[in-house]
Design a protein around this motif. Structure first.
Motif, PDB file in Angstrom:
ATOM      1  N   LEU A 122      64.177 111.851  12.795  1.00  0.00           N
ATOM      2  CA  LEU A 122      63.069 112.391  13.597  1.00  0.00           C
ATOM      3  C   LEU A 122      61.917 112.839  12.691  1.00  0.00           C
ATOM      4  O   LEU A 122      60.742 112.586  12.985  1.00  0.00           O
ATOM      5  CB  LEU A 122      63.546 113.615  14.385  1.00  0.00           C
ATOM      6  CG  LEU A 122      64.093 113.429  15.784  1.00  0.00           C
ATOM      7  CD1 LEU A 122      64.395 114.800  16.391  1.00  0.00           C
ATOM      8  CD2 LEU A 122      63.113 112.689  16.681  1.00  0.00           C
ATOM      9  N   ALA A 123      62.275 113.508  11.595  1.00  0.00           N
ATOM     10  CA  ALA A 123      61.245 113.982  10.647  1.00  0.00           C
ATOM     11  C   ALA A 123      60.465 112.788  10.097  1.00  0.00           C
ATOM     12  O   ALA A 123      59.238 112.840   9.949  1.00  0.00           O
ATOM     13  CB  ALA A 123      61.896 114.780   9.527  1.00  0.00           C
ATOM     14  N   ALA A 125      59.961 109.994  11.596  1.00  0.00           N
ATOM     15  CA  ALA A 125      59.092 109.484  12.671  1.00  0.00           C
ATOM     16  C   ALA A 125      57.806 110.325  12.753  1.00  0.00           C
ATOM     17  O   ALA A 125      56.720 109.781  12.956  1.00  0.00           O
ATOM     18  CB  ALA A 125      59.838 109.502  14.005  1.00  0.00           C
ATOM     19  N   ARG A 126      57.957 111.632  12.556  1.00  0.00           N
ATOM     20  CA  ARG A 126      56.751 112.491  12.581  1.00  0.00           C
ATOM     21  C   ARG A 126      55.831 112.159  11.403  1.00  0.00           C
ATOM     22  O   ARG A 126      54.617 112.145  11.540  1.00  0.00           O
ATOM     23  CB  ARG A 126      57.159 113.973  12.476  1.00  0.00           C
ATOM     24  CG  ARG A 126      57.788 114.520  13.712  1.00  0.00           C
ATOM     25  CD  ARG A 126      58.008 116.029  13.581  1.00  0.00           C
ATOM     26  NE  ARG A 126      59.090 116.420  14.460  1.00  0.00           N
ATOM     27  CZ  ARG A 126      60.340 116.709  14.063  1.00  0.00           C
ATOM     28  NH1 ARG A 126      60.653 116.712  12.786  1.00  0.00           N
ATOM     29  NH2 ARG A 126      61.259 117.019  14.952  1.00  0.00           N
ATOM     30  N   GLN A 127      56.458 111.880  10.250  1.00  0.00           N
ATOM     31  CA  GLN A 127      55.659 111.617   9.040  1.00  0.00           C
ATOM     32  C   GLN A 127      55.027 110.226   9.044  1.00  0.00           C
ATOM     33  O   GLN A 127      54.095 109.967   8.291  1.00  0.00           O
ATOM     34  CB  GLN A 127      56.547 111.741   7.787  1.00  0.00           C
ATOM     35  CG  GLN A 127      56.958 113.155   7.462  1.00  0.00           C
ATOM     36  CD  GLN A 127      58.261 113.198   6.660  1.00  0.00           C
ATOM     37  OE1 GLN A 127      58.753 112.168   6.182  1.00  0.00           O
ATOM     38  NE2 GLN A 127      58.833 114.384   6.532  1.00  0.00           N
ATOM     39  N   PRO A 129      53.673 108.161  11.880  1.00  0.00           N
ATOM     40  CA  PRO A 129      53.396 107.948  13.310  1.00  0.00           C
ATOM     41  C   PRO A 129      52.993 106.513  13.645  1.00  0.00           C
ATOM     42  O   PRO A 129      53.113 106.094  14.797  1.00  0.00           O
ATOM     43  CB  PRO A 129      52.246 108.928  13.599  1.00  0.00           C
ATOM     44  CG  PRO A 129      51.672 109.280  12.274  1.00  0.00           C
ATOM     45  CD  PRO A 129      52.758 109.148  11.273  1.00  0.00           C
ATOM     46  N   GLN A 153      64.831 115.764  21.856  1.00  0.00           N
ATOM     47  CA  GLN A 153      63.784 116.406  21.046  1.00  0.00           C
ATOM     48  C   GLN A 153      62.570 115.468  20.901  1.00  0.00           C
ATOM     49  O   GLN A 153      61.419 115.899  21.024  1.00  0.00           O
ATOM     50  CB  GLN A 153      64.363 116.744  19.664  1.00  0.00           C
ATOM     51  CG  GLN A 153      63.397 117.416  18.708  1.00  0.00           C
ATOM     52  CD  GLN A 153      63.023 118.819  19.158  1.00  0.00           C
ATOM     53  OE1 GLN A 153      63.782 119.481  19.864  1.00  0.00           O
ATOM     54  NE2 GLN A 153      61.811 119.262  18.795  1.00  0.00           N
ATOM     55  N   ALA A 154      62.844 114.185  20.664  1.00  0.00           N
ATOM     56  CA  ALA A 154      61.757 113.205  20.541  1.00  0.00           C
ATOM     57  C   ALA A 154      60.960 113.138  21.847  1.00  0.00           C
ATOM     58  O   ALA A 154      59.722 113.067  21.836  1.00  0.00           O
ATOM     59  CB  ALA A 154      62.326 111.828  20.192  1.00  0.00           C
ATOM     60  N   GLU A 157      58.758 116.166  22.192  1.00  0.00           N
ATOM     61  CA  GLU A 157      57.601 116.147  21.290  1.00  0.00           C
ATOM     62  C   GLU A 157      56.657 114.976  21.574  1.00  0.00           C
ATOM     63  O   GLU A 157      55.610 114.866  20.940  1.00  0.00           O
ATOM     64  CB  GLU A 157      58.072 116.026  19.828  1.00  0.00           C
ATOM     65  CG  GLU A 157      58.773 117.255  19.306  1.00  0.00           C
ATOM     66  CD  GLU A 157      59.175 117.095  17.847  1.00  0.00           C
ATOM     67  OE1 GLU A 157      58.444 116.435  17.082  1.00  0.00           O
ATOM     68  OE2 GLU A 157      60.240 117.615  17.484  1.00  0.00           O
ATOM     69  N   LEU A 159      57.364 111.908  20.759  1.00  0.00           N
ATOM     70  CA  LEU A 159      57.445 111.037  19.566  1.00  0.00           C
ATOM     71  C   LEU A 159      57.786 109.613  20.008  1.00  0.00           C
ATOM     72  O   LEU A 159      58.955 109.244  20.128  1.00  0.00           O
ATOM     73  CB  LEU A 159      58.552 111.528  18.640  1.00  0.00           C
ATOM     74  CG  LEU A 159      58.204 112.477  17.506  1.00  0.00           C
ATOM     75  CD1 LEU A 159      59.457 112.792  16.701  1.00  0.00           C
ATOM     76  CD2 LEU A 159      57.150 111.860  16.598  1.00  0.00           C
ATOM     77  N   PHE A 162      60.031 106.886  17.740  1.00  0.00           N
ATOM     78  CA  PHE A 162      61.432 107.121  17.379  1.00  0.00           C
ATOM     79  C   PHE A 162      62.352 106.442  18.392  1.00  0.00           C
ATOM     80  O   PHE A 162      62.127 106.546  19.602  1.00  0.00           O
ATOM     81  CB  PHE A 162      61.731 108.624  17.367  1.00  0.00           C
ATOM     82  CG  PHE A 162      63.186 108.945  17.146  1.00  0.00           C
ATOM     83  CD1 PHE A 162      63.740 108.894  15.872  1.00  0.00           C
ATOM     84  CD2 PHE A 162      64.010 109.291  18.210  1.00  0.00           C
ATOM     85  CE1 PHE A 162      65.084 109.188  15.665  1.00  0.00           C
ATOM     86  CE2 PHE A 162      65.360 109.584  18.010  1.00  0.00           C
ATOM     87  CZ  PHE A 162      65.885 109.540  16.736  1.00  0.00           C
TER      88      PHE A 162
END
Ligand code: SF4
Length: 363
Positions: A122-123, A125-127, A129, A153-154, A157, A159, A162
């Motif tokens: 997940l981290a 995926a945030r980094q 985008p 969580q994804a 957010e 995201l 992900f």
């Protein structure tokens, strides 16, 4: 008992061994479902300590090992999708598919990264985008809730890059499949401790009720396992099969309702193909249509090409409990942990790796 060394106390172990030897009159074959148990049994030399009447067989409880070649090939093909980052637990990277591994794909330029949890993915995926990040979901009921939580969580957010390729599997249907196949007669099952912490000891009631096979759920220390063996021998001798919980410090009858609810929200049961068992109905976890945006199986159509099995590798038989690892002609010769041919020699939970590392090697 509170401390880990108390569960390794040699005097208590000897007492349990004496108890088992005193109880055991007829030969019994017990299967330890879980690869973690196989490693503990081999590490502490329990097979040699038990009386000759008690035989232990390892089962299909290594999620990496039971992942079918076709699924491995799909993951390897997925890793080749331009810009895609494929994240996976470390064991998976060296497991041979039909003709290559994720490690080979990485060496060829694919972006394959090892993570310790789905939260690491997940981290990533945030980094990143602009890039799709796929987590390779391999595991049993122990792992699936954490993956489900990552998907939730994804979603929370937003995201959108992900997703998960869900290859998760359920353990009770696999045990049923082994008994239904009838290739190996079992007098008892050492139930998987971590899995049963999630699903609850009652999930194994079908074994005594429908198959007259006793179950003892066990932890992973030598005394846990010996206690489970003692209870299984007692039940086999008296002809009173039941589910006994030798891991009460972690396992309840109902399991973990929070983990089960998260799993239920994100996944639905589906057929899955297991190495060694083939297709088993309702033994896998597919991502529910409501979460299709996080389902890499829906998002990316890849062509992995034809599947082939490794000639001579007996992993399927090892996982069904019909042969012991050293009975494979390749064991310790062509196949070693440094140059594994099958997944059972790669994984930290693989039976062949346990036998190779802790003894009963090739003569
Ligand atoms: Fe497969 Fe190697 Fe085990 Fe043989 S020794 S069953 S080739 S993993």
């Amino acid at each position: 008992m509170k401390y880990i060394d108390e569960f390794r106390d040699p005097e208590l172990a000897q007492r349990l061994l004496t108890e088992i030897a005193g109880r055991s009159r007829r030969p019994v074959r017990l299967m330890e479902f879980c690869g973690g148990h196989t490693h503990a049994i081999m590490r502490y030399g329990l097979r040699e300590l038990l009386p000759d009447t008690v035989e232990l067989r390892s089962g299909p409880g290594c999620p990496v090992c039971v992942t079918a070649n076709a699924d491995l090939d799909r993951a390897i093909a997925l890793a080749q999708v331009p810009d895609l980052i494929l994240t996976t637990f470390g064991d998976m990277i060296r497991v041979p598919g039909s003709s290559s591994t994720l490690q080979d794909a990485k060496a060829g330029g694919a972006d394959v990264r090892i993570v310790y949890s789905a939260l690491d993915a997940l981290a990533m995926a945030r980094q990143n985008p602009q890039r799709p990040v796929v987590f390779l979901g391999v595991g049993f009921e122990t792992t699936a809730p954490t993956i489900a939580a990552a998907i939730l969580q994804a979603e929370a957010e937003g995201l959108e890059n992900f997703s998960v390729l869900s290859l998760h599997k359920l353990t009770p249907p696999a045990t049923r499949a082994i008994l239904d196949a009838g290739d190996v007669a079992l007098d008892g099952v050492i139930g998987p401790g971590h899995v049963t912490t999630i699903i609850g000891a009652d999930a194994w009631q079908f074994l005594p009720q429908e198959y007259a096979v006793p179950v003892a759920v066990a932890g992973f220390e030598p005394l846990d396992i010996l206690r489970a063996v003692s209870e299984l021998v007692e039940m086999a001798e008296t002809g009173r099969p039941a589910v006994s919980n030798s891991y009460a410090r972690s396992v309840t009858r109902q399991g973990n309702p929070t983990a089960l609810a998260v799993m239920e929200r994100v996944f639905e049961t589906a057929a899955a193909t297991w190495r060694g068992l083939g297709p088993v109905p309702a033994s896998g976890l597919a991502i529910r249509p409501a979460f299709a945006g996080f389902d890499a199986g829906c998002l990316f159509q890849v062509d992995p090409g034809p599947t082939r099995e490794h000639r001579g590798c007996l992993c399927g038989d090892v996982l069904r409990g019909t042969v012991l690892p050293p009975e494979c002609p390749l064991f310790g010769r062509a196949c070693t942990p440094a140059r594994p041919i099958g997944p059972c020699m790669v994984s930290a939970e693989g039976a062949c790796a346990a036998y190779y590392q802790f003894g009963e090697g090739v003569s």
